[in-house]
Design a protein around this motif. Structure first.
Motif, PDB file in Angstrom:
ATOM      1  N   ARG A  25      -8.164  -2.449 -13.808  1.00 23.17           N
ATOM      2  CA  ARG A  25      -9.406  -2.522 -12.823  1.00 23.17           C
ATOM      3  C   ARG A  25     -10.750  -2.653 -13.755  1.00 23.17           C
ATOM      4  NH1 ARG A  25      -5.790  -2.835  -9.856  1.00 23.17           N
ATOM      5  NH2 ARG A  25      -5.365  -1.790  -7.776  1.00 23.17           N
ATOM      6  N   ILE A  32       0.827  -1.167   0.118  1.00 25.14           N
ATOM      7  CA  ILE A  32      -0.076   0.038   0.027  1.00 25.14           C
ATOM      8  C   ILE A  32       0.901   1.097  -0.062  1.00 25.14           C
ATOM      9  CG2 ILE A  32      -1.658   1.204   1.496  1.00 25.14           C
ATOM     10  CD1 ILE A  32      -2.831  -1.421   2.460  1.00 25.14           C
ATOM     11  N   LEU A  33       1.832   1.083   0.779  1.00 24.96           N
ATOM     12  CA  LEU A  33       2.802   2.331   1.040  1.00 24.96           C
ATOM     13  C   LEU A  33       3.572   2.521  -0.322  1.00 24.96           C
ATOM     14  CD1 LEU A  33       3.727   2.191   4.774  1.00 24.96           C
ATOM     15  CD2 LEU A  33       1.891   3.642   3.577  1.00 24.96           C
ATOM     16  N   GLU A  88       2.525  -5.833 -17.379  1.00 23.97           N
ATOM     17  CA  GLU A  88       2.743  -4.886 -16.644  1.00 23.97           C
ATOM     18  C   GLU A  88       4.059  -4.790 -16.380  1.00 23.97           C
ATOM     19  OE1 GLU A  88      -1.534  -4.538 -14.286  1.00 23.97           O
ATOM     20  OE2 GLU A  88      -0.166  -5.877 -13.283  1.00 23.97           O
ATOM     21  N   PHE A 118       1.748   8.685   1.757  1.00 21.61           N
ATOM     22  CA  PHE A 118       2.780   7.664   1.478  1.00 21.61           C
ATOM     23  C   PHE A 118       2.491   6.804   0.419  1.00 21.61           C
ATOM     24  CE2 PHE A 118       2.602   8.093   5.970  1.00 21.61           C
ATOM     25  CZ  PHE A 118       4.053   8.170   6.204  1.00 21.61           C
ATOM     26  N   GLY A 119       1.046   7.065  -0.122  1.00 21.30           N
ATOM     27  CA  GLY A 119       0.761   6.357  -1.599  1.00 21.30           C
ATOM     28  C   GLY A 119       0.982   6.947  -2.823  1.00 21.30           C
ATOM     29  N   GLN A 162       2.975   7.699  -5.518  1.00 14.03           N
ATOM     30  CA  GLN A 162       3.992   7.261  -6.183  1.00 14.03           C
ATOM     31  C   GLN A 162       4.100   7.753  -7.704  1.00 14.03           C
ATOM     32  OE1 GLN A 162       4.089   2.863  -5.804  1.00 14.03           O
ATOM     33  NE2 GLN A 162       3.130   3.044  -4.007  1.00 14.03           N
ATOM     34  N   PRO A 211       8.308   1.216 -13.523  1.00  9.12           N
ATOM     35  CA  PRO A 211       9.099   2.079 -13.930  1.00  9.12           C
ATOM     36  C   PRO A 211      10.718   1.983 -13.421  1.00  9.12           C
ATOM     37  CG  PRO A 211       7.679   3.135 -12.414  1.00  9.12           C
ATOM     38  CD  PRO A 211       7.268   1.861 -12.566  1.00  9.12           C
ATOM     39  N   TYR A 232      -3.988  -8.315 -11.719  1.00 13.63           N
ATOM     40  CA  TYR A 232      -3.417  -7.256 -12.349  1.00 13.63           C
ATOM     41  C   TYR A 232      -3.303  -6.075 -11.286  1.00 13.63           C
ATOM     42  CZ  TYR A 232      -3.564  -9.329 -17.091  1.00 13.63           C
ATOM     43  OH  TYR A 232      -3.363 -10.103 -18.159  1.00 13.63           O
ATOM     44  N   GLN A 233      -2.218  -5.661 -11.079  1.00 16.55           N
ATOM     45  CA  GLN A 233      -2.028  -4.390 -10.522  1.00 16.55           C
ATOM     46  C   GLN A 233      -2.381  -3.057 -11.056  1.00 16.55           C
ATOM     47  OE1 GLN A 233      -1.005  -4.987  -7.448  1.00 16.55           O
ATOM     48  NE2 GLN A 233      -1.071  -7.070  -7.906  1.00 16.55           N
ATOM     49  N   PHE A 234      -2.589  -2.837 -12.446  1.00 16.24           N
ATOM     50  CA  PHE A 234      -2.854  -1.709 -12.919  1.00 16.24           C
ATOM     51  C   PHE A 234      -4.086  -1.726 -13.730  1.00 16.24           C
ATOM     52  CE2 PHE A 234       1.936  -1.604 -12.361  1.00 16.24           C
ATOM     53  CZ  PHE A 234       1.798  -0.698 -11.019  1.00 16.24           C
ATOM     54  N   GLY A 286       1.122  -8.408 -13.318  1.00 15.39           N
ATOM     55  CA  GLY A 286       0.403  -9.070 -14.334  1.00 15.39           C
ATOM     56  C   GLY A 286       1.132  -9.282 -15.511  1.00 15.39           C
ATOM     57  N   GLN A 323       4.176  -9.379  -8.171  1.00 14.32           N
ATOM     58  CA  GLN A 323       2.910  -9.165  -8.082  1.00 14.32           C
ATOM     59  C   GLN A 323       2.027  -8.748  -9.626  1.00 14.32           C
ATOM     60  OE1 GLN A 323       2.812  -6.530  -4.767  1.00 14.32           O
ATOM     61  NE2 GLN A 323       1.758  -8.181  -3.713  1.00 14.32           N
ATOM     62  N   ASP A 375       5.931   7.816 -10.086  1.00 15.20           N
ATOM     63  CA  ASP A 375       6.517   6.893 -11.028  1.00 15.20           C
ATOM     64  C   ASP A 375       5.570   5.781 -11.374  1.00 15.20           C
ATOM     65  OD1 ASP A 375       8.597   8.810 -11.152  1.00 15.20           O
ATOM     66  OD2 ASP A 375      10.057   7.493  -9.901  1.00 15.20           O
ATOM     67  N   ALA A 376       4.647   5.433 -10.529  1.00 16.93           N
ATOM     68  CA  ALA A 376       3.870   4.234 -10.994  1.00 16.93           C
ATOM     69  C   ALA A 376       2.995   4.603 -12.072  1.00 16.93           C
ATOM     70  CB  ALA A 376       3.184   3.684  -9.564  1.00 16.93           C
ATOM     71  N   PRO A 377       2.740   3.477 -12.824  1.00 15.26           N
ATOM     72  CA  PRO A 377       1.581   3.798 -13.825  1.00 15.26           C
ATOM     73  C   PRO A 377       0.092   3.960 -13.332  1.00 15.26           C
ATOM     74  CG  PRO A 377       2.170   1.573 -14.203  1.00 15.26           C
ATOM     75  CD  PRO A 377       3.021   2.130 -13.097  1.00 15.26           C
TER      76      PRO A 377
END
Lengths: 315, 201
Positions: B86, A299-300, A312, B20-21, B23, A315, B82-84, A309, A307, B25-27
């Motif tokens: 939904r 979460i953080l 995916e 904290f979440g 990010q 970066p 899948y993380q990105f 998929g 994890q 750089d995260a897609p």
């Protein structure tokens, strides 16, 4: 000379008398032949011709109208006697006439009595086919009817006598004797118990009086009760009508309630099913959220490489 | 004590401002709409009054599948998310809506949900048994297994039960390909379910 003269006179007178007698006979015979007759045939099948002879009179309503000319057994299978009668031509014998034997009860001499037909019937003047003369039908005399009735009466009387004889058999006589003895004994008992019987009769009479009084009381009570019952009946009728209306309404309400309960049951079941599924789904969502919260690092700082998929990348 | 309390309150206030979440750089996650890939039919005039009322319950699924994340399987017996990517709606809820839309379009049924106000003649209960991207091979297939039960509500009897399974190849080995294959698999299973219901009437 004188003697001879008398013989001549006697002979002359004798001859004259003989001549006169001959003339009389010839005259009478000729006169008889000049009487006009109509000949008829009568067949007697039922009646006896006892006492009937050739020359016996033929009468109509007691008046001689002719004579029996001859009789003989008729040819053929029927046991009939054919009687030929000559009847004065001036007597109108009509169709439907019937002949019967009328016999004198004392002398036994018989005559043929003709019961003429109705006045409007045509005269009987034609011979049937195969007959020489017209045929007068056979009738029945009053004597015959009486005799027949007497014969039947005799037969019935004989039967009655036979039954009476059977009724008065020895066995029945003994039974009757025993019955009479029993009756005698019963009458003796009744006589001996006359006092008791009188008391019983008096008791019955008293009971009858009481019953009559009771009947009168019951009648009065029934009269009073009838009035009460009538009122009660009217009230009950009204109450029953109201009850019937109420029952019908109650039945209708019960039907409606039953239908609604059934509908509620059906829809409620589905509703409960949906609610339970929603609750389960919510529980699953909470479980999933809890699982995610169990890894605070993800979460953080986001997911790790393992994890991700297909397709995916980090970066 | 008052200075300590004031210091603690300031610390909590500052903590609430920390993200904290975040990010950068995260897609960003992509939201896919599960849809019926069959071409849209012309609008129906509605079912006749004599048509039976069909109650379609929400489709159930296991907790793992009935989530907003797309599910994949790299090896048999395992599942991942899948993380990105939904789903806009949970697959169970969405599949039931697509099913009602499909049956409504036919005009042979008067379709209702289990709202509790309408007495139904028949009831259709469905469960998504499998709903994932089989990624054991590239690009893999999207596997959809649906179990359906048709129930006569008047007689309280089971009219029929059938399992529909469909594997649809992916066009690309990623979440977008999985979503497109899921749509085609959904359309194919709805076609089979449609035919089965028509034969059960």
């Amino acid at each position: 000379m004188e003697t001879e003269g008398r013989y001549t006179l006697v002979g002359t007178l004798v001859l004259a008398v003989v001549a006169l007698m001959t003339l009389a006979i010839v005259w009478l015979a000729g006169a008889a032949d000049q009487i006009a007759y109509q000949t008829y045939t009568i067949y007697f099948r039922q009646q006896s011709l006892d006492g009937l002879a050739v020359g016996s009179p033929v009468k109509m309503r007691g008046i001689k109208i002719g004579v029996v000319d001859s009789y003989r057994f008729a040819q053929g299978s029927e046991e009939a006697v054919s009687v030929t009668a000559r009847i004065d031509e001036g007597v109108p014998v009509r169709q439907g006439a019937a002949a019967y034997i009328k016999r004198n009860l004392v002398t036994g001499i018989a005559a043929v009595e003709i019961d003429n037909g109705a006045a409007d019937r045509p005269p009987l003047d034609k011979a049937p086919s195969g007959e020489r003369y017209p045929v007068i039908a056979e009738g029945s005399s009053d004597i015959d009817k009486v005799a027949t009735a007497l014969s039947r009466l005799a037969v019935n009387g004989a039967q009655v006598l036979e039954k009476m004889n059977a009724l008065m058999s020895d066995e029945n006589q003994r039974a009757i004797s025993q019955t009479l003895a029993h009756l005698n004994e019963l009458s003796g008992h009744l006589a001996a118990n006359k006092t008791s019987l009188d008391a019983a009769v008096q008791g019955i009479r008293d009971a009858s009086d009481e019953f009559r009084f009771a009947g009168a009381s019951i009648s009065q009570a029934a009269t009073r009760a009838e009035g009460s019952i009538t009122d009660v009946g009217r009230s009950a009728d009204a109450a029953l009508r109201e009850a019937a209306t109420a029952m019908a309404r109650l039945q209708q309400d019960a039907t409606d309630i039953s239908s609604r309960i059934q509908q509620l049951s059906e829809t409620g079941t589905l509703e409960i099913t949906n609610v339970s599924r929603d609750v389960r789904t919510s529980a699953d969502v909470l479980t999933t959220a809890g699982q995610r919260l169990s890894n605070p690092r993800a979460i953080l700082f986001g997911p790790v490489q393992q994890q991700l998929g297909p397709g995916e990348s980090l970066p | 004590m008052k200075p300590y309390l004031a210091l603690a309150a300031c610390a909590l206030a500052l903590a609430g401002c920390v993200n904290f979440g975040d990010q950068p750089d995260a897609p960003a996650p992509t939201y896919y709409v599960l849809d019926d890939a069959t071409p849209a039919r012309p609008a129906s005039q509605g079912a006749p009054d004599a048509a039976p009322v069909l109650v379609v319950l929400d489709t159930t699924a296991s907790a793992f599948y009935d989530a907003d994340a797309l599910v994949f399987s790299r090896t048999p017996g395992t599942r991942g998310q899948y993380q990105f990517a939904r789903w806009t709606e949970r697959p169970g809820k969405r599949f039931a809506n697509l099913l009602r839309n499909r049956l409504d379009g036919q005009g042979a049924w008067r379709v209702v949900g289990a709202g509790g106000y309408v007495r139904g003649d028949w009831m259709l209960d469905t469960e998504l048994v499998e709903f994932y991207h089989d990624a054991t091979q590239s690009p893999g297939v999207f596997r959809l297994v649906l179990r359906a039960e048709l129930i006569d509500l008047g007689q309280r009897s089971l009219i029929g039960r059938k399992v529909f399974a469909r594997d649809v190849p992916l066009a690309s080995f990623d979440a977008a390909g999985a979503a497109q294959a899921a749509n085609r698999a959904t359309a194919a299973v709805l076609d089979e379910l449609d035919a089965w219901l028509a034969s059960s009437r």
